[in-house]
Structure formats: structure tokens, C-alpha cells
Design an enzyme around this catalytic site. Sequence first.
Site, short mmCIF file in Angstrom:
data_model
loop_
_atom_site.label_atom_id
_atom_site.label_comp_id
_atom_site.label_asym_id
_atom_site.label_seq_id
_atom_site.Cartn_x
_atom_site.Cartn_y
_atom_site.Cartn_z
N HIS A 26 -95.48 -32.57 16.83
CA HIS A 26 -94.31 -32.13 17.59
C HIS A 26 -94.75 -31.33 18.82
O HIS A 26 -94.20 -31.50 19.92
CB HIS A 26 -93.40 -31.24 16.72
N ASP A 121 -86.62 -27.79 18.55
CA ASP A 121 -86.89 -28.77 17.49
C ASP A 121 -85.88 -28.64 16.35
O ASP A 121 -85.09 -27.69 16.29
CB ASP A 121 -88.31 -28.57 16.97
#
Length: 473
Positions: A26, A121
Amino acid sequence: MATSDSIVDDRKQLHVATFPWLAFGHILPYLQLSKLIAEKGHKVSFLSTTRNIQRLSSHISPLINVVQLTLPRVQELPEDAEATTDVHPEDIPYLKKASDGLQPEVTRFLEQHSPDWIIYDYTHYWLPSIAASLGISRAHFSVTTPWAIAYMGPSADAMINGSDGRTTVEDLTTPPKWFPFPTKVCWRKHDLARLVPYKAPGISDGYRMGLVLKGSDCLLSKCYHEFGTQWLPLLETLHQVPVVPVGLLPPEVPGDEKDETWVSIKKWLDGKQKGSVVYVALGSEVLVSQTEVVELALGLELSGLPFVWAYRKPKGPAKSDSVELPDGFVERTRDRGLVWTSWAPQLRILSHESVCGFLTHCGSGSIVEGLMFGHPLIMLPIFGDQPLNARLLEDKQVGIEIPRNEEDGCLTKESVARSLRSVVVEKEGEIYKANARELSKIYNDTKVEKEYVSQFVDYLEKNTRAVAIDHES
């Protein structure tokens, strides 16, 4: 700060903050997206923890303002654990607990610096409401594939409440009712069993994702319209929020040919025939059993194909489990196989002309990297969105999924060998090779990639809360 000529003078320079989950799968796409925004002339603040920032030193652009956060201590974690690579998968819930402890520090940053946008996120479920109270525009950037997000639930509320109507095994192993088109995207029985080790007390991923989606002004998707034709509009319908594709953000192959690791692997690859080697990598954070490793190894041996296996000793289903290669495997395959037990330069390996196929766990980043170079996929998904990715890719005929026992997920050396040879040797594999080559043309079209980035940044410029207020007044 340096600026780019691509931003028009009469547009306001935005301040965009980005805040990824503590996993390098990520962090790196978030960092890449941050760099692209900064290259358009905007100020970007990239938020992550101190140790992760230190590990990123070679990737960070001077255009980006780095904000180092102090990760709170959680008793169940090792002292220096700040990313998923530092912990066993069963301890990831504790890492999420530590990440939630960053809320006060992130809030102070937002209060003091008032960015125009915060991009965050799926784990940061507490962030949208805080940003909204401060008048900051909010975007969730998902590195998860759009079909996997759509599979999670028919609405944000259903995800938050855990009430999407799926109550039986049959419900979970057929495409959900909210998919309005035919698709093979669904779990199988053996996939469900693999979800159990990842469940733990605490806040569920569905709850986190639901609040993130519900509180966002838009969803940013790491996808192309060409690949998500049906899925991006479906996400907009399900969650009633604009979905903005940002492109695939393909990574660049490193230019340093003198790296010692690469020199050794390249020398081995140079000695193999063009288009003859299978690259094998299952990621560094998946749980595989001793039986699976043995059957995979024996299947590689049985296939008779040359291979490079990026074998960073996998983690077993429990922290106490030890997962080992079968006795004598390395010696028996030494002439045609390379088992690399430390970090492997995946992009460089995939770019080498001797490589002809990619045996992968179907993580979204690995999919992009494999198809960038036109390699057909031999797919061995392990958990989460990986099986969903494999089902869609098999439907698109860019590779095949290695068959497992439908009930218990058992793998056999014969199924591994048969799948490998079907894709890279037998005549039936020609369709997979051709389709993978066609996709690589799209994945390597820099003009298209730049257009996606430009359209995404244009969206940020035109849809900040400040712009909306100006239009109202």
C-alpha cells in the site's frame, strides 16, 4: 518547492496529504501517487511512521514533504514492528490497533496544516469524519481491485453492519445478487476456510472499509476503464460516490545493473534459453502450509521446466509452524532451477528475456508487474482478494488457476505440473500468451497512463471543498 509546467498559472496550488496503511503493498503505490500529484505542481505531504520512512529513503522524491509519525506501542507487537512485513499475519490486528493510535497525531497535522485533500487507506475508518469536521476534501485510494471491493458488500451501511444478506456457504461461493452481470468473481469453499486464520477480535475490515467509503467524497481506483468497464460504474452505483481511476501506476524497472543480487540472478538467467523460464513468487506475507510448499516444489520438479523461485521462507498458519522445502529438492533441480532465499528483484527478473511465465499468488501489484511484461499467469491465490483476482483473470484468459480440491483446498504436484505446462509449453497456452501480450500493450502505454493521472489531478483541482464554496458564494 519545484513545480511542473503542466499546472496552469490561474489554478490554485493544492495541498494534498496522503496516508497509507502500514503495508508496503500500500505504501509504495501511495508514494507513487504522491509523486505524480507533486509533479503536477501541487504540494504533497506523505504521512507514515518513522521506520517505514527510513526504509523508503531510495524511493522518496524531493518534491514530496515527508511527515514522520510515531507509532504507539502495542504490547503484542515486537518493538520495531511498523509494517506488515515485520509481523506474522495473525498479529496484523494488533498492528491495526497501533495504527488507530495515530489518530491524535494525524488530527494535529490536519488542524495545523489544513490540506485541501486528504487521501487515505481503508484501515483509517476514523479519519473521514475528522477531515469533514475540518472542511477537508476526502478521498479513499484503494490498491485493492474494484471487483474485490464490489464483492465486499452492496453498500457501505451493509459493510458497517455486517448485514449483506449472505448467510450460507452457497451465498458466499456464488456471485452476489448485487452483481448485475454474469461473472466468475466469487470465492470457493476452500477459500472460505483460509479466511478463518485472519479473523481476530477487534474492528473488522468490513467495518473499517464501510466507514471509509461512506465518509469519502470520492473513491480513487488503481485501474483502467479498459479493465474495469463494468466494475467502476458498479462501485459508483453501490456506494453513491464518484469513482476516479488513477491508472495502474506501473512501477519502473530499476536502472542499477550493478546491484549484487541482480548480478547473480541475471548471470543464471543469461544462461537459459529465451522464453523458457518460469518465475515463481507468492509474496512475502501469505500463509502457506508445509504440504502446499512440498506439492508446489514437487510440481515444479515434475514439470521439467526451468524456474526461478523467489522463496523467502513462507509463514505457516501459526507462528510456531516451520515451513521447509522437501528434502533433496534444491539438489535435484540445481541444473534447471534457482531457489533464491532472500529478497528478489521481481521487476528485473520479469523483464528478462528468458522468462516466459509467472506463477503468482495474484496480489494486485504482482498482477500488474507480470502483465506489464506480457507474461501469462499460472495462478495460486492464497486468501482475501487474491482468489477473486484469479477468477477474473482466468475468465479473461491471461492464465489459469492451479486446481485445488474444492472442499479442503489440497494441492497436488500433478495439478501444479499440468498447469505450468498447459500455459507455457502446450498448444492450449497460446491463447494465454497472446492475451497477456495484448494487455501488456495497454499496461505499457505511457500516453494513456499520463492521461489518467492528468484527469485524476484535474478532478482534485475542480472538486475541493474550497472550490465548491466559491461556486456557492
